[in-house]
Enzyme design. Structure first.
Site, PDB file in Angstrom:
ATOM      1  N   THR A  40     -36.273 -20.418  24.139  1.00 46.34           N
ATOM      2  CA  THR A  40     -34.804 -20.394  24.050  1.00 46.34           C
ATOM      3  C   THR A  40     -34.410 -19.016  24.997  1.00 46.34           C
ATOM      4  O   THR A  40     -34.879 -18.342  25.167  1.00 46.34           O
ATOM      5  CB  THR A  40     -34.370 -20.390  22.570  1.00 46.34           C
ATOM      6  OG1 THR A  40     -32.799 -20.826  22.628  1.00 46.34           O
ATOM      7  CG2 THR A  40     -34.549 -19.175  21.916  1.00 46.34           C
ATOM      8  N   ASN A  41     -33.073 -19.053  24.971  1.00 47.03           N
ATOM      9  CA  ASN A  41     -32.378 -17.761  25.551  1.00 47.03           C
ATOM     10  C   ASN A  41     -31.556 -17.207  24.477  1.00 47.03           C
ATOM     11  O   ASN A  41     -31.176 -17.770  23.419  1.00 47.03           O
ATOM     12  CB  ASN A  41     -31.385 -18.251  26.527  1.00 47.03           C
ATOM     13  CG  ASN A  41     -32.121 -18.327  27.890  1.00 47.03           C
ATOM     14  OD1 ASN A  41     -33.216 -18.041  28.016  1.00 47.03           O
ATOM     15  ND2 ASN A  41     -31.514 -19.248  28.763  1.00 47.03           N
ATOM     16  N   ARG A  42     -31.275 -15.822  24.543  1.00 46.76           N
ATOM     17  CA  ARG A  42     -30.427 -15.033  23.624  1.00 46.76           C
ATOM     18  C   ARG A  42     -29.059 -15.600  24.042  1.00 46.76           C
ATOM     19  O   ARG A  42     -28.611 -15.471  25.154  1.00 46.76           O
ATOM     20  CB  ARG A  42     -30.471 -13.618  23.812  1.00 46.76           C
ATOM     21  CG  ARG A  42     -31.654 -13.054  23.402  1.00 46.76           C
ATOM     22  CD  ARG A  42     -31.669 -11.634  23.726  1.00 46.76           C
ATOM     23  NE  ARG A  42     -32.967 -10.902  24.118  1.00 46.76           N
ATOM     24  CZ  ARG A  42     -33.601 -10.102  23.383  1.00 46.76           C
ATOM     25  NH1 ARG A  42     -33.526  -9.982  21.987  1.00 46.76           N
ATOM     26  NH2 ARG A  42     -34.897  -9.912  23.476  1.00 46.76           N
ATOM     27  N   ALA A 106     -26.285 -20.357  28.238  1.00 43.11           N
ATOM     28  CA  ALA A 106     -27.416 -19.766  28.727  1.00 43.11           C
ATOM     29  C   ALA A 106     -28.398 -20.689  28.780  1.00 43.11           C
ATOM     30  O   ALA A 106     -29.317 -20.736  27.681  1.00 43.11           O
ATOM     31  CB  ALA A 106     -27.625 -18.647  27.750  1.00 43.11           C
TER      32      ALA A 106
ATOM     33  N   ARG B  37     -34.847 -14.301  27.607  1.00 45.50           N
ATOM     34  CA  ARG B  37     -35.716 -15.573  27.432  1.00 45.50           C
ATOM     35  C   ARG B  37     -36.592 -15.138  25.896  1.00 45.50           C
ATOM     36  O   ARG B  37     -37.129 -13.988  26.146  1.00 45.50           O
ATOM     37  CB  ARG B  37     -36.445 -16.222  28.543  1.00 45.50           C
ATOM     38  CG  ARG B  37     -35.639 -16.419  29.570  1.00 45.50           C
ATOM     39  CD  ARG B  37     -36.272 -17.169  30.651  1.00 45.50           C
ATOM     40  NE  ARG B  37     -35.572 -17.409  31.790  1.00 45.50           N
ATOM     41  CZ  ARG B  37     -35.223 -16.548  32.833  1.00 45.50           C
ATOM     42  NH1 ARG B  37     -35.784 -15.373  32.819  1.00 45.50           N
ATOM     43  NH2 ARG B  37     -34.327 -16.884  33.812  1.00 45.50           N
TER      44      ARG B  37
END
Lengths: 228, 228
Positions: A40-42, A106, B37
């Site tokens: 995942t992305n922040r 994102a 990421r």
């Protein structure tokens, strides 16, 4: 007075963007490796949600396509929940035609090539190698859409260095009309604060203000100006 | 009456677990691949937070070590925020000695071997290979601690199949006293619902009730009985 309050919560707002269909993507995507794990992305989703809210306040008909976040949908906004980049692309294409597309999400650039259907157990190996494949590029797909290219497409670039150079490169390669360049070298994730500049054919402008609401209001005014 | 309400919000609760130091871990961990990421697990943190809350209500002195979640700390609970498994292990060891350790966090088993300090740009390659290395095992480290092994250590196992077999295997290999085995084949993530069984040396018991609060109350009663 009570009727008025309910109207302003639930009914469409009247404003300069009345009748405009605007799609906003927000949050991270989650790309499963197995039923439990994933890449995942922040992203808390706060900036995208703030933009959706600011646009709805100006009267736009807003569809918010959201990755997994822990935020309530802003009042008067149609929210569609997705998890992966593939699902976000599909929901975005289904939301066309629209007047404006604002890609704030994102989106994970890569996803695991294979997602297991059962939780993978830890084996004896000390290392694990995972192959990732490229995800579809939602911003580019919408910007270069042959039938339903929106009048205005705005992308987001989260960068840790060389903000303007990367923003200009992204503007050219994706075929969009403006890039919001987000300096994430400071700790903005999950915070109400943000530091953003806008790159378009006219130049590179630092957005005044330091909160995500400031950025959202700037973007809403920019969209209003560009749609004329 | 107002003083009473404030006391019950802020002051230590009186209850059967008074004077007991209990550490609860909750939420996912996030293992960075670069500044944007990372690898994570599906976990809203709700089950761990509910357990911390139930224990505090029974008067325990609760430290909640939490990965990135969007939940407020329950009243009367000391919360320590961490991001990675390494940080969660460090915070857990710092919280010893304690009477009870409840490891509810969905700790990532693996982390990227190398984390870049700048956001990695998409290259021309269609595939990307990432090498992961094993994370420390927090449950096992605490369960086998030579100096400060808590009286009672409880772990959590999220499984999609063969719940009891995996729970028994985990109980034996980690050296803990009980395993809460969580059937995640249904869609429990982020929901208030949960389906959990408890495995210990006495057997395998389905926890009655279907909510995360039911599970939390059962665990609090179980801890009280075991410390008894």
């Amino acid at each position: 007075a009570i009727f008025g309050a309910i109207q302003s919560q639930l009914g469409p707002h009247k404003g300069p963007l009345n009748g405009r269909r605007i799609v906003v993507t927000a949050g991270p995507t989650f790309e499963p490796l197995d039923p439990v794990r994933g890449m995942t992305n922040r992203s808390s989703g706060r900036q995208g949600y703030a933009i959706a809210e600011a646009l709805a306040r100006k009267g736009a008909d807003v569809t918010l396509i959201s990755g997994p976040v822990a935020l309530p949908a802003p009042g008067g906004v149609r929210r569609i929940d997705v998890e992966t980049a593939d699902q976000m692309l599909e929901a975005s294409l289904n939301a066309l035609p629209c007047d404006v597309f604002v890609a704030v999400a994102a989106v994970a650039d890569w996803r695991p090539k294979q997602a297991a259907t059962e939780k993978q157990k830890k084996g004896p190996d000390a290392e694990l190698s995972v192959t990732f494949v490229k995800n579809p590029d939602i911003l580019e797909t919408v910007s270069k859409h042959l039938d339903f290219r929106p009048k205005l497409v705005i992308g987001f670039a989260a960068e840790t260095s060389e903000l303007e150079a990367y923003a200009r490169a992204k503007l050219a390669s994706k075929g969009c009309d403006a890039i919001l360049a987000n300096d994430v070298s400071d700790d903005v994730f999950g915070s109400a604060k943000n530091q953003v500049s806008l790159a378009d054919l006219d130049g590179f402008t630092a957005i005044p203000g330091t909160t995500k609401a400031d950025v959202a209001n700037f973007v809403a005014r920019y969209i209003h100006k560009r749609l004329g």
